[in-house]
Design a protein around this motif. Structure first.
Motif, PDB file in Angstrom:
ATOM      1  N   GLN A   1       0.808  -1.221   0.000  1.00 29.18           N
ATOM      2  CA  GLN A   1       0.000   0.000   0.000  1.00 29.18           C
ATOM      3  C   GLN A   1       0.846   1.279   0.000  1.00 29.18           C
ATOM      4  OE1 GLN A   1      -3.375  -0.187   2.840  1.00 29.18           O
ATOM      5  NE2 GLN A   1      -2.650  -2.281   3.186  1.00 29.18           N
ATOM      6  N   LEU A   2       2.144   1.156   0.191  1.00 27.45           N
ATOM      7  CA  LEU A   2       3.014   2.324   0.227  1.00 27.45           C
ATOM      8  C   LEU A   2       3.209   2.875  -1.182  1.00 27.45           C
ATOM      9  CD1 LEU A   2       5.613   0.897   2.727  1.00 27.45           C
ATOM     10  CD2 LEU A   2       3.855   2.620   3.203  1.00 27.45           C
ATOM     11  N   ARG A   3       3.381   4.205  -1.281  1.00 32.08           N
ATOM     12  CA  ARG A   3       3.494   4.838  -2.594  1.00 32.08           C
ATOM     13  C   ARG A   3       4.845   5.516  -2.751  1.00 32.08           C
ATOM     14  NH1 ARG A   3      -1.788   8.515  -2.688  1.00 32.08           N
ATOM     15  NH2 ARG A   3      -0.137   9.899  -2.023  1.00 32.08           N
ATOM     16  N   ASP A   4       5.291   5.597  -3.980  1.00 31.35           N
ATOM     17  CA  ASP A   4       6.486   6.364  -4.351  1.00 31.35           C
ATOM     18  C   ASP A   4       7.708   5.992  -3.512  1.00 31.35           C
ATOM     19  OD1 ASP A   4       4.832   7.759  -6.171  1.00 31.35           O
ATOM     20  OD2 ASP A   4       4.234   9.143  -4.588  1.00 31.35           O
ATOM     21  N   VAL A   5       7.949   4.702  -3.386  1.00 31.56           N
ATOM     22  CA  VAL A   5       9.049   4.201  -2.564  1.00 31.56           C
ATOM     23  C   VAL A   5      10.359   4.263  -3.348  1.00 31.56           C
ATOM     24  CG1 VAL A   5       9.937   2.230  -1.287  1.00 31.56           C
ATOM     25  CG2 VAL A   5       7.463   2.689  -1.330  1.00 31.56           C
ATOM     26  N   LEU A   6      11.352   4.921  -2.769  1.00 35.96           N
ATOM     27  CA  LEU A   6      12.675   4.995  -3.378  1.00 35.96           C
ATOM     28  C   LEU A   6      13.517   3.790  -2.953  1.00 35.96           C
ATOM     29  CD1 LEU A   6      13.366   8.791  -2.851  1.00 35.96           C
ATOM     30  CD2 LEU A   6      12.552   7.637  -4.922  1.00 35.96           C
ATOM     31  N   PRO A   7      14.505   3.402  -3.742  1.00 32.78           N
ATOM     32  CA  PRO A   7      15.298   2.202  -3.455  1.00 32.78           C
ATOM     33  C   PRO A   7      15.993   2.203  -2.085  1.00 32.78           C
ATOM     34  CG  PRO A   7      15.750   2.969  -5.674  1.00 32.78           C
ATOM     35  CD  PRO A   7      14.894   4.019  -5.022  1.00 32.78           C
ATOM     36  N   ASP A   8      16.378   3.368  -1.588  1.00 29.88           N
ATOM     37  CA  ASP A   8      17.100   3.408  -0.313  1.00 29.88           C
ATOM     38  C   ASP A   8      16.206   3.709   0.882  1.00 29.88           C
ATOM     39  OD1 ASP A   8      16.628   6.028  -1.033  1.00 29.88           O
ATOM     40  OD2 ASP A   8      18.593   6.748  -0.395  1.00 29.88           O
ATOM     41  N   GLU A   9      14.885   3.657   0.716  1.00 28.74           N
ATOM     42  CA  GLU A   9      13.966   3.923   1.819  1.00 28.74           C
ATOM     43  C   GLU A   9      13.583   2.639   2.546  1.00 28.74           C
ATOM     44  OE1 GLU A   9      11.547   7.886   0.599  1.00 28.74           O
ATOM     45  OE2 GLU A   9      10.820   6.018  -0.261  1.00 28.74           O
ATOM     46  N   THR A  10      13.324   2.786   3.828  1.00 33.42           N
ATOM     47  CA  THR A  10      12.805   1.689   4.639  1.00 33.42           C
ATOM     48  C   THR A  10      11.670   2.250   5.481  1.00 33.42           C
ATOM     49  OG1 THR A  10      13.405  -0.138   6.090  1.00 33.42           O
ATOM     50  CG2 THR A  10      14.372   2.000   6.607  1.00 33.42           C
ATOM     51  N   PHE A  11      10.905   1.396   6.101  1.00 30.09           N
ATOM     52  CA  PHE A  11       9.726   1.813   6.838  1.00 30.09           C
ATOM     53  C   PHE A  11       9.765   1.230   8.237  1.00 30.09           C
ATOM     54  CE2 PHE A  11       9.024   1.710   2.369  1.00 30.09           C
ATOM     55  CZ  PHE A  11       8.564   3.000   2.127  1.00 30.09           C
ATOM     56  N   VAL A  12       9.424   2.072   9.204  1.00 28.40           N
ATOM     57  CA  VAL A  12       9.507   1.708  10.605  1.00 28.40           C
ATOM     58  C   VAL A  12       8.147   1.924  11.249  1.00 28.40           C
ATOM     59  CG1 VAL A  12      10.638   2.254  12.790  1.00 28.40           C
ATOM     60  CG2 VAL A  12      11.922   2.395  10.665  1.00 28.40           C
ATOM     61  N   VAL A  13       7.731   0.989  12.074  1.00 29.08           N
ATOM     62  CA  VAL A  13       6.483   1.103  12.810  1.00 29.08           C
ATOM     63  C   VAL A  13       6.753   1.892  14.092  1.00 29.08           C
ATOM     64  CG1 VAL A  13       4.640  -0.177  13.948  1.00 29.08           C
ATOM     65  CG2 VAL A  13       5.693  -1.088  11.863  1.00 29.08           C
ATOM     66  N   VAL A  14       5.985   2.965  14.296  1.00 27.08           N
ATOM     67  CA  VAL A  14       6.140   3.820  15.471  1.00 27.08           C
ATOM     68  C   VAL A  14       4.850   3.788  16.274  1.00 27.08           C
ATOM     69  CG1 VAL A  14       6.592   6.169  16.267  1.00 27.08           C
ATOM     70  CG2 VAL A  14       7.679   5.333  14.174  1.00 27.08           C
ATOM     71  N   PRO A  15       4.915   3.422  17.556  1.00 31.02           N
ATOM     72  CA  PRO A  15       3.718   3.438  18.381  1.00 31.02           C
ATOM     73  C   PRO A  15       3.143   4.857  18.488  1.00 31.02           C
ATOM     74  CG  PRO A  15       5.479   2.257  19.489  1.00 31.02           C
ATOM     75  CD  PRO A  15       6.079   2.929  18.294  1.00 31.02           C
ATOM     76  N   ARG A  16       1.845   4.982  18.400  1.00 33.67           N
ATOM     77  CA  ARG A  16       1.189   6.285  18.503  1.00 33.67           C
ATOM     78  C   ARG A  16       1.576   6.991  19.793  1.00 33.67           C
ATOM     79  NH1 ARG A  16      -2.380   8.910  15.752  1.00 33.67           N
ATOM     80  NH2 ARG A  16      -2.913   7.139  14.460  1.00 33.67           N
ATOM     81  N   ALA A  17       1.740   6.249  20.871  1.00 30.09           N
ATOM     82  CA  ALA A  17       2.103   6.861  22.158  1.00 30.09           C
ATOM     83  C   ALA A  17       3.435   7.607  22.078  1.00 30.09           C
ATOM     84  CB  ALA A  17       2.168   5.789  23.245  1.00 30.09           C
ATOM     85  N   LEU A  18       4.359   7.106  21.291  1.00 30.86           N
ATOM     86  CA  LEU A  18       5.646   7.773  21.145  1.00 30.86           C
ATOM     87  C   LEU A  18       5.497   9.080  20.373  1.00 30.86           C
ATOM     88  CD1 LEU A  18       8.662   7.840  21.610  1.00 30.86           C
ATOM     89  CD2 LEU A  18       8.953   6.373  19.618  1.00 30.86           C
ATOM     90  N   MET A  19       4.619   9.125  19.399  1.00 29.73           N
ATOM     91  CA  MET A  19       4.422  10.338  18.613  1.00 29.73           C
ATOM     92  C   MET A  19       3.789  11.451  19.450  1.00 29.73           C
ATOM     93  SD  MET A  19       5.932   9.435  15.990  1.00 29.73           S
ATOM     94  CE  MET A  19       5.698  10.892  15.024  1.00 29.73           C
ATOM     95  N   SER A  20       3.155  11.113  20.542  1.00 25.71           N
ATOM     96  CA  SER A  20       2.577  12.146  21.413  1.00 25.71           C
ATOM     97  C   SER A  20       3.656  13.032  22.023  1.00 25.71           C
ATOM     98  CB  SER A  20       1.700  11.508  22.495  1.00 25.71           C
ATOM     99  OG  SER A  20       2.519  10.802  23.413  1.00 25.71           O
ATOM    100  N   TRP A  21       4.905  12.601  21.969  1.00 25.15           N
ATOM    101  CA  TRP A  21       6.000  13.420  22.457  1.00 25.15           C
ATOM    102  C   TRP A  21       6.005  14.766  21.753  1.00 25.15           C
ATOM    103  CZ3 TRP A  21      10.238  15.738  20.246  1.00 25.15           C
ATOM    104  CH2 TRP A  21      11.186  16.241  21.130  1.00 25.15           C
ATOM    105  N   PHE A  22       5.691  14.793  20.457  1.00 19.76           N
ATOM    106  CA  PHE A  22       5.664  16.041  19.697  1.00 19.76           C
ATOM    107  C   PHE A  22       4.540  16.964  20.185  1.00 19.76           C
ATOM    108  CE2 PHE A  22       7.941  13.308  16.687  1.00 19.76           C
ATOM    109  CZ  PHE A  22       9.055  14.102  16.477  1.00 19.76           C
ATOM    110  N   GLU A  23       3.394  16.395  20.535  1.00 20.23           N
ATOM    111  CA  GLU A  23       2.286  17.202  21.042  1.00 20.23           C
ATOM    112  C   GLU A  23       2.643  17.855  22.364  1.00 20.23           C
ATOM    113  OE1 GLU A  23      -0.927  14.444  21.233  1.00 20.23           O
ATOM    114  OE2 GLU A  23      -1.004  14.189  19.067  1.00 20.23           O
ATOM    115  N   GLN A  24       3.427  17.163  23.184  1.00 19.42           N
ATOM    116  CA  GLN A  24       3.830  17.700  24.490  1.00 19.42           C
ATOM    117  C   GLN A  24       4.773  18.879  24.329  1.00 19.42           C
ATOM    118  OE1 GLN A  24       5.545  14.345  26.460  1.00 19.42           O
ATOM    119  NE2 GLN A  24       3.682  13.137  26.319  1.00 19.42           N
ATOM    120  N   LYS A  25       5.461  18.978  23.188  1.00 21.19           N
ATOM    121  CA  LYS A  25       6.431  20.041  22.965  1.00 21.19           C
ATOM    122  C   LYS A  25       5.784  21.323  22.459  1.00 21.19           C
ATOM    123  CE  LYS A  25       9.758  17.846  24.495  1.00 21.19           C
ATOM    124  NZ  LYS A  25      10.266  18.249  25.790  1.00 21.19           N
ATOM    125  N   ASP A  26       4.528  21.269  22.028  1.00 24.56           N
ATOM    126  CA  ASP A  26       3.853  22.462  21.511  1.00 24.56           C
ATOM    127  C   ASP A  26       3.459  23.423  22.613  1.00 24.56           C
ATOM    128  OD1 ASP A  26       4.124  21.539  18.965  1.00 24.56           O
ATOM    129  OD2 ASP A  26       2.122  20.685  18.866  1.00 24.56           O
TER     130      ASP A  26
END
Length: 66
Positions: free
Chosen positions: A41-66
């Motif tokens: 389902q991923l689009r426009d993937v370049l040869p040197d790209e990889t994909f990492v699963v990030v828990p939503r809870a970890l992304m909340s770190w950015f919200e805490q910085k606002d």
């Protein structure tokens, strides 16, 4: 390139984690996405790209910085 540790969602200090580079970019440490259905389902993937699963809870770190 220098990295500065930002946050982790792990209690043991292992991945997944976020880092900031000395130019302000974000580096993500996590489990590699290997599910064939999800990868198809991923689009426009370049040869040197990889994909990492990030828990939503970890992304909340950015919200805490606002």
């Amino acid at each position: 390139m220098k990295l500065r540790f930002l946050a982790t969602s792990s209690n043991s200090g292992s991945c997944p984690s976020l880092y900031e580079t000395d130019n302000g970019d974000i580096v993500v440490q996590g489990y590699q996405l290997t599910d064939p259905e999800a990868l198809a389902q991923l689009r426009d993937v370049l040869p040197d790209e990889t994909f990492v699963v990030v828990p939503r809870a970890l992304m909340s770190w950015f919200e805490q910085k606002d």
